[in-house]
Design a protein around this motif. Structure first.
Motif, PDB file in Angstrom:
ATOM      1  N   VAL A  91       0.858  -1.182   0.000  1.00 45.91           N
ATOM      2  CA  VAL A  91       0.000   0.000   0.000  1.00 45.91           C
ATOM      3  C   VAL A  91       0.893   1.230   0.000  1.00 45.91           C
ATOM      4  CG1 VAL A  91      -1.820   1.271   1.193  1.00 45.91           C
ATOM      5  CG2 VAL A  91      -1.734  -1.225   1.355  1.00 45.91           C
ATOM      6  N   ASN A  92       0.625   2.142  -0.920  1.00 44.24           N
ATOM      7  CA  ASN A  92       1.308   3.434  -0.924  1.00 44.24           C
ATOM      8  C   ASN A  92       0.290   4.463  -0.467  1.00 44.24           C
ATOM      9  OD1 ASN A  92       3.338   5.390  -1.481  1.00 44.24           O
ATOM     10  ND2 ASN A  92       2.240   5.923  -3.332  1.00 44.24           N
ATOM     11  N   TYR A  93       0.540   5.067   0.677  1.00 39.23           N
ATOM     12  CA  TYR A  93      -0.381   6.034   1.277  1.00 39.23           C
ATOM     13  C   TYR A  93       0.288   7.404   1.306  1.00 39.23           C
ATOM     14  CZ  TYR A  93      -3.102   8.474   4.755  1.00 39.23           C
ATOM     15  OH  TYR A  93      -3.843   9.414   5.401  1.00 39.23           O
ATOM     16  N   ILE A  94      -0.476   8.450   1.005  1.00 38.66           N
ATOM     17  CA  ILE A  94       0.029   9.826   1.018  1.00 38.66           C
ATOM     18  C   ILE A  94      -0.605  10.563   2.206  1.00 38.66           C
ATOM     19  CG2 ILE A  94       0.350  11.936  -0.331  1.00 38.66           C
ATOM     20  CD1 ILE A  94       1.497   9.490  -1.737  1.00 38.66           C
ATOM     21  N   PRO A  95       0.092  10.670   3.347  1.00 36.53           N
ATOM     22  CA  PRO A  95      -0.484  11.342   4.514  1.00 36.53           C
ATOM     23  C   PRO A  95      -0.451  12.864   4.417  1.00 36.53           C
ATOM     24  CG  PRO A  95       1.694  10.547   5.047  1.00 36.53           C
ATOM     25  CD  PRO A  95       1.388  10.076   3.651  1.00 36.53           C
ATOM     26  N   LYS A  96       0.524  13.389   3.668  1.00 37.90           N
ATOM     27  CA  LYS A  96       0.606  14.824   3.436  1.00 37.90           C
ATOM     28  C   LYS A  96       1.390  15.055   2.153  1.00 37.90           C
ATOM     29  CE  LYS A  96       4.523  15.493   6.549  1.00 37.90           C
ATOM     30  NZ  LYS A  96       4.996  16.203   7.732  1.00 37.90           N
ATOM     31  N   ARG A  97       1.372  16.263   1.685  1.00 34.78           N
ATOM     32  CA  ARG A  97       2.009  16.585   0.417  1.00 34.78           C
ATOM     33  C   ARG A  97       3.498  16.214   0.434  1.00 34.78           C
ATOM     34  NH1 ARG A  97       1.703  22.359  -2.759  1.00 34.78           N
ATOM     35  NH2 ARG A  97       3.253  21.761  -4.279  1.00 34.78           N
TER      36      ARG A  97
END
Length: 136
Positions: A91-97
């Motif tokens: 899983v590739n998750y983007i928590p912030k920019r």
């Protein structure tokens, strides 16, 4: 309990390749049926497959620059991209920019998330997928 002490690279020695894999397989050689947690320096897809053959699972963050990982295209904040093999989920998750959290998982399979797992503005909280209902 097994311990290995790293005292630094020997002056005359050639740099060891796959040191992380060797250390984890050595330290877990007597274990069966456990979930392994270790620093992301040690983690690789190949290690996860070696451990699965020995009935050990992993749920770890992994460095996004590992060559065995697929290219990640999701860039939207709070978005997740899932990648599957028969026995592994990434899983590739983007928590912030401009920040990625990449999770390598041989313990759970599927695209289930908890509503509580969706990130708040400052952190990403991972909960056991088994206790969550799936939604798209």
């Amino acid at each position: 309990m097994k311990i290995q002490i790293y005292t630094g690279k020997k002056k005359s020695a050639v740099a060891e390749k796959n040191q992380g894999t060797r250390v984890v397989t050595d330290l877990t050689s007597d274990l069966r049926g456990h979930n392994i947690t270790c620093d992301n320096f040690f983690i690789s897809y190949n290690l996860s497959q070696i451990l699965l053959k020995r009935k050990l699972t992993m749920l770890e963050t992994i460095r996004k620059n590992k060559p065995e990982l697929p290219p990640f295209s999701n860039k939207e904040v709070y978005s997740s991209a899932f990648f599957f093999t028969d026995d592994t989920t990434v899983v590739n998750y983007i928590p912030k920019r401009n920040k990625n959290v990449v999770l390598l998982n041989t313990l759970h399979h599927g695209k289930e998330l908890c509503r509580e797992t969706i990130a708040t503005s400052n952190y990403f909280k991972l909960q056991s997928i088994k206790s969550c209902r799936g939604y798209s």
